[in-house]
Design a protein around this motif. Structure first.
Motif, PDB file in Angstrom:
ATOM      1  N   ASP A  36       0.749  -1.392  -0.189  1.00  0.00           N
ATOM      2  CA  ASP A  36      -0.201   0.038  -0.021  1.00  0.00           C
ATOM      3  C   ASP A  36       0.978   1.248   0.003  1.00  0.00           C
ATOM      4  OD1 ASP A  36      -2.103  -1.401  -0.136  1.00  0.00           O
ATOM      5  OD2 ASP A  36      -2.794  -1.272   2.024  1.00  0.00           O
ATOM      6  N   LYS A  37       2.081   1.272   0.453  1.00  0.00           N
ATOM      7  CA  LYS A  37       3.161   2.212   0.553  1.00  0.00           C
ATOM      8  C   LYS A  37       4.209   1.905  -0.710  1.00  0.00           C
ATOM      9  CE  LYS A  37       1.043   4.940   3.674  1.00  0.00           C
ATOM     10  NZ  LYS A  37       0.842   6.342   3.075  1.00  0.00           N
ATOM     11  N   ARG A  80      -8.497   3.064  -7.076  1.00  0.00           N
ATOM     12  CA  ARG A  80      -7.642   2.969  -8.209  1.00  0.00           C
ATOM     13  C   ARG A  80      -6.731   1.866  -7.594  1.00  0.00           C
ATOM     14  NH1 ARG A  80      -2.330   5.773  -9.110  1.00  0.00           N
ATOM     15  NH2 ARG A  80      -2.502   7.109  -7.242  1.00  0.00           N
ATOM     16  N   LYS A  82      -2.990   0.310  -6.767  1.00  0.00           N
ATOM     17  CA  LYS A  82      -1.711   0.935  -6.671  1.00  0.00           C
ATOM     18  C   LYS A  82      -0.832   0.369  -7.663  1.00  0.00           C
ATOM     19  CE  LYS A  82      -2.620   3.048  -2.619  1.00  0.00           C
ATOM     20  NZ  LYS A  82      -2.671   3.353  -1.371  1.00  0.00           N
ATOM     21  N   ALA A  88       9.580   1.817  -3.435  1.00  0.00           N
ATOM     22  CA  ALA A  88       9.722   3.160  -3.985  1.00  0.00           C
ATOM     23  C   ALA A  88      10.559   3.944  -3.352  1.00  0.00           C
ATOM     24  CB  ALA A  88       8.133   3.686  -4.045  1.00  0.00           C
ATOM     25  N   GLY A  89      11.384   3.390  -2.438  1.00  0.00           N
ATOM     26  CA  GLY A  89      12.398   4.420  -2.029  1.00  0.00           C
ATOM     27  C   GLY A  89      12.431   4.141  -0.255  1.00  0.00           C
ATOM     28  N   ALA A  90      13.153   5.068   0.455  1.00  0.00           N
ATOM     29  CA  ALA A  90      13.038   5.335   1.713  1.00  0.00           C
ATOM     30  C   ALA A  90      11.663   5.752   2.104  1.00  0.00           C
ATOM     31  CB  ALA A  90      13.961   6.049   2.170  1.00  0.00           C
ATOM     32  N   SER A  93       8.085   9.812   4.733  1.00  0.00           N
ATOM     33  CA  SER A  93       7.154  10.336   5.692  1.00  0.00           C
ATOM     34  C   SER A  93       7.963  10.419   7.236  1.00  0.00           C
ATOM     35  CB  SER A  93       5.845   9.630   6.241  1.00  0.00           C
ATOM     36  OG  SER A  93       6.174   8.556   6.361  1.00  0.00           O
ATOM     37  N   PHE A  95      11.071  11.031   7.096  1.00  0.00           N
ATOM     38  CA  PHE A  95      12.247  12.295   6.784  1.00  0.00           C
ATOM     39  C   PHE A  95      11.765  13.589   7.574  1.00  0.00           C
ATOM     40  CE2 PHE A  95      14.463  10.421   2.667  1.00  0.00           C
ATOM     41  CZ  PHE A  95      14.855   9.426   3.573  1.00  0.00           C
ATOM     42  N   PHE A 129       8.263  -0.198  -9.513  1.00  0.00           N
ATOM     43  CA  PHE A 129       9.305   1.011  -9.130  1.00  0.00           C
ATOM     44  C   PHE A 129      10.379   0.583  -8.352  1.00  0.00           C
ATOM     45  CE2 PHE A 129       5.266   3.488 -10.033  1.00  0.00           C
ATOM     46  CZ  PHE A 129       5.815   4.244 -10.872  1.00  0.00           C
ATOM     47  N   LEU A 131      12.884   2.998  -7.012  1.00  0.00           N
ATOM     48  CA  LEU A 131      13.255   4.332  -6.890  1.00  0.00           C
ATOM     49  C   LEU A 131      14.299   4.848  -5.478  1.00  0.00           C
ATOM     50  CD1 LEU A 131       9.938   5.646  -7.757  1.00  0.00           C
ATOM     51  CD2 LEU A 131      11.778   5.347  -9.389  1.00  0.00           C
TER      52      LEU A 131
END
Ligand code: COA
Length: 282
Positions: A36-37, A80, A82, A88-90, A93, A95, A129, A131
């Protein structure tokens, strides 16, 4: 072989390298399970990856480790879907509000180094992804297999940041100075075909093929002597840290040392007798 859920973060799956021989060792798949993230690396995922890396190092039956991202969940009604994501990265939120001292401490003991330091072969199985920290996680692995719908990038510049999981270094080693800076300075995403064209990924395939192709390669690698694999990986790593003449001297040393191993006798005899080698791992 079936899977086993390790907390809600990593799905761990063990696959025998040779179905008929339990002693041949296993391939393990760790799936980052936060779809979901987009499987972003929050603190608990980072800790789980570090734990998974320790497990790979300490469990002799594990010959090759694969890192993957969980596919998207079925969307809620009216919502929609995901997108597919490796990572998709660190988790951005985490940071917010952080200052340099705190982040320095957190990133000093990080999951990218934990994966990089695994002495056994590692493969990133990428669908979607990859990223920022996700691209960095893929680059901490030895080999990258990706689907044709995957996207790559180091978009930290868009956050007023730069890669902090080894990206400036590993990307430059992998693809060279010019391409590395282009990705890091622009923050642009590139598709799998472009990533393949300059060596960021090893293979591209369709989503249907990814798992089988990755496991096939992992089994091929895992069927070799575990000791020789470790030496081979460490010898190639020397190239990253040494001038070439020094590296060649170091290669000569470790190559020669292999002549004192049981597995060299096993391998050479198996070839001469036209048999399959049964490695001892020493
Ligand atoms: N950290 C935290 N959350 C992230 C994330 C990240 N790196 N990447 C994606 N997410 C979350 C989104 O906030 C969103 O959460 P929500 O549904 O609760 O709002 C969810 O994942 C889905 O992402 P979304 O942005 O809605 O998907 P999209 O298809 O519109 O866009 C991306 C996909 C990858 C283009 C976009 O999510 C993105 O740019 N992510 C950040 C990439 C990045 O900068 N990574 C480097 C971080 S250092």
């Amino acid at each position: 072989m079936g899977g086993e859920l390790a907390q809600d973060i990593l799905l761990e799956e063990l696959i025998l390298i040779d179905e008929d021989d339990e002693n041949k060792g296993k391939v393990v798949i760790f799936t980052i399970n936060r779809p979901d993230k987009l499987n972003a690396l929050n603190n608990s995922v980072v800790e789980a990856i570090k734990g998974a890396s320790s497990r790979v190092m300490s469990d002799d039956s594990i010959r090759v480790a694969i890192f993957a991202g969980a596919p998207p969940n079925k969307p809620l009604e009216g919502k929609r879907s995901k997108p597919n994501s490796f990572v998709a990265g660190a988790d951005i939120s985490e940071f917010k509000g952080k200052k340099s001292e705190e982040i320095f401490e957190i990133f000093s003991d990080n999951c990218w180094e934990a994966v990089w330091k695994i002495e056994k072969p590692t493969i990133a199985m990428i669908d979607g992804f990859a990223l920022g920290g996700g691209c960095e996680l893929a680059m901490s692995c030895d080999i990258r297999m990706a689907t044709d719908r995957s996207m790559f990038g180091q978009p930290e510049i868009n956050l007023g940041l730069i890669p902090g999981g080894g990206g400036t270094q590993r990307l430059t080693h992998l693809v060279g100075y010019g391409k590395s800076l282009e990705l890091i300075l622009s923050g642009n995403f590139i598709d799998a075909e472009e990533a393949f064209s300059f060596g960021l990924i090893n293979h591209i395939c369709s989503p249907d093929e990814l798992r089988n192709k990755t496991i096939e390669l992992a089994k091929t690698i895992g069927s070799k002597s575990s000791h020789t694999l470790k030496i081979a990986k460490s010898a190639v790593r020397i190239a990253l840290n040494s001038p070439i003449d020094e590296g060649i001297q170091k290669e000569l040393r470790v190559f020669s040392d292999l002549f004192d191993t049981e597995d060299k006798e096993i391998g050479v005899n198996a070839f001469l007798e036209k048999k399959t080698p049964h490695w001892k791992g020493c």
